[in-house]
Design an enzyme around this catalytic site. Sequence first.
Site, mmCIF file in Angstrom:
data_model
loop_
_atom_site.group_PDB
_atom_site.id
_atom_site.type_symbol
_atom_site.label_atom_id
_atom_site.label_comp_id
_atom_site.label_asym_id
_atom_site.label_seq_id
_atom_site.Cartn_x
_atom_site.Cartn_y
_atom_site.Cartn_z
ATOM 1 N N CYS A 146 0.833 -1.209 0.000
ATOM 2 C CA CYS A 146 0.000 0.000 0.000
ATOM 3 C C CYS A 146 0.867 1.259 0.000
ATOM 4 C CB CYS A 146 -0.949 -0.013 1.184
ATOM 5 S SG CYS A 146 -0.139 -0.248 2.750
ATOM 6 N N ARG A 187 4.130 1.340 -1.499
ATOM 7 C CA ARG A 187 5.139 1.386 -2.563
ATOM 8 C C ARG A 187 4.801 0.415 -3.690
ATOM 9 N NH1 ARG A 187 9.679 1.747 -0.555
ATOM 10 N NH2 ARG A 187 8.947 2.082 1.575
ATOM 11 N N SER A 192 9.489 2.032 5.830
ATOM 12 C CA SER A 192 8.036 1.945 5.992
ATOM 13 C C SER A 192 7.481 3.228 6.579
ATOM 14 C CB SER A 192 7.681 0.779 6.913
ATOM 15 O OG SER A 192 8.101 -0.432 6.338
ATOM 16 N N GLY A 238 -19.468 3.706 22.689
ATOM 17 C CA GLY A 238 -19.284 4.427 21.430
ATOM 18 C C GLY A 238 -19.186 3.414 20.308
ATOM 19 N N ALA A 239 -19.634 3.809 19.125
ATOM 20 C CA ALA A 239 -19.640 2.851 18.016
ATOM 21 C C ALA A 239 -18.944 3.412 16.788
ATOM 22 C CB ALA A 239 -21.087 2.472 17.685
ATOM 23 N N GLY A 240 -18.099 4.415 16.993
ATOM 24 C CA GLY A 240 -17.390 5.033 15.861
ATOM 25 C C GLY A 240 -16.239 4.166 15.385
#
Lengths: 420, 269
Positions: free
Chosen positions: A50, A52, A108, A188-190
């Site tokens: 993702c 390079r 990286s 929380g459900a984020g």
Amino acid sequence: MHVYAVGIDHHLAPLAVRERVALDPAGAAQVTRAVAGLPWVGEALVLSTCNRTELYVASAAPEAAELALAAFVRHVPAAPPPDHGVYRLLAHEAAARHLLRVAAGLESAILGETEIQGQVRAAHERGRAEGGLGPVLDRLFQAALRAGRRARAETRISDGSVSHGHAAAQVVQRVFERLDGHRVLLVGAGEVAQQVGRALLQLGPARLAVANRTPEHAHELAAALGAERTLPLAEVPEELAHAHVVLLAAGPNLIGRPDLERALRRRRDPLLLVDLGVPRCVDPSANELPGVFLYDLGALERLVAAALGARRAAVPDVERILQEELAPWLAWQRGLGALPAIRTLAQWAEEVRRAELAFLPADLDPALREAVERLTERLVNRLLGRATARVVQGARADDPSLPTADQLERVFGLREEAGP
Amino acid sequence: MASPILVLVVALYGAVATAYAEARRRAEARPAWARHLGALAVAAHLGGLVALAVQMDRSPFANASQALSFLAFSLVALYLLLEATSRVSTHGGWFYATAAVLAALSVPGLIAVPPDQAAEAPRDTLRSLHVGLALLSTAAVLAGALLATGYLTTYARVKGRRVAPGDAGPSLQGFERLARRASLLGALLLVPALGLGLDAWQRASDPAPMGATVGAMAALLGLLTAAFWIWWRRPLKGSLAAWLNLAGAALLLVTFALVHPLGLAQGGR
């Protein structure tokens, strides 16, 4: 034959460019096949992650660097034009060193991440399967994989947690040995809650409950994470008496100190609160209560920073390992440079030997002719063997006190000397 | 126990402690060779103690030197037992370091009285049993104190948000589980030791030192029982339980230093 690396990575190219040129395994295989089939290419291999997309080429062509860039642009779909300014083009030792740095995680986006080791291994195997691999890239990728393994085993380049989720998981491990059977409450459900929740669940099959203002979102997250139940936000203070870990990524001032004091009177185990809310969901003074451990976003970020600091401190050790792994490959590669001269010398010596054998009487006893042929073969090999060995030795060690391939060619007059 | 074997055991314990400390410093897993060497050292120590008992035809803690050696062995054996039965990796360098010190102190001529200078006393099986149980419970008390120290240190680090990358050793819950077991074992061993001690106290010609020791053992039993109960029923108050374990170790040291210095052994014939 020299090595060239051309490609796009997160240092030079924005995500919008990287995602266009990213190749799936089938695409990488196709590009490997296509480039390996080009007449000027000796060996070719594609590494695509993702962050390079890089093409490694081994070639003896003098203009191989430019050709490699052109091949990348032509064969990688949606690749920007060569003058786009997003390409990294490396040759010879710099290209080889770059691959070792990539495998060790030094290149990286998250220093020392471990996934790249597997991606390099996959690229190596793909190169072999697609016929792009030869001795030069094979040895180089083996050295890179060895360097990556050693870097992670012998240094702290991959130590610690470098995401909020993993930092939270690290704290959980310092309080509870593992999460099997423990009660975890996710408030929380984020997306943040979901990411950190997933990281925590890797510590064992916990009994998970999800609380959220919107019941539908709570149900969705509960289904995604395999939670036992959902509950409304109003029941969170009551749940504090039972949960071992409470992960909060919801509204501000959700839990006050009195809520915790009430809960502590009914609890038997320590309570870990991980507050990811901004503004904070839990009264910061909760950490003063005995048996309560409160980690807010700031505390988690300090853990991440400490881990990154430890990883940065390990970079010199990793560089040393890379040098140790690269040096033998470079020596071998330099040795390869002497081979054309040695091959030419061997051919010339064989021609001379054959020419001299032609003077033997035609009616010579076959057994005697055979013995003479063997004798001359051995003689040539012995006369040239030591010299050629010293040339290879000198090339590998880059030792100026030993004869070079150039000197060998001149001494035996193997090539046309430029006139005065 | 022959001095050469004891010196070898000290060296082995020391080597394991050093290897564990180095692994901890580098935030790495304990080396496998050190774990095997630790088990080998305990086996060698046990072999030496058995050989000594057979050779002398009496308990292997007949004088102060032998008692210290037996205590060192009991401490490390208890550590191995706790680790093997708890699914908690203790990273127990401190156990080996403490055992190395105790075993070194037991080498005759170093600080302990050489065996040939120890006073001879008539055989008394009940008293030997009392001493043996007391030494085993002492090992449990020391183990509890080491684990309590680990608990308090970890507690302070987690509370102060100083969790470091690559932190090794048990979690708070791991320490809690181990300290609970050590406390229970210590209490269970102290009950018969106390009973036998009462019997020895009644038969003693000079009852004062033995009486003080028995009193200290009773107090220790109370501390260990309270610590065990808190570890078991209220881990939330783990710090209190840890301090009780440490108080037990302090009481033990005071008892040995002031009332009966290394003296449990002197009755152990």
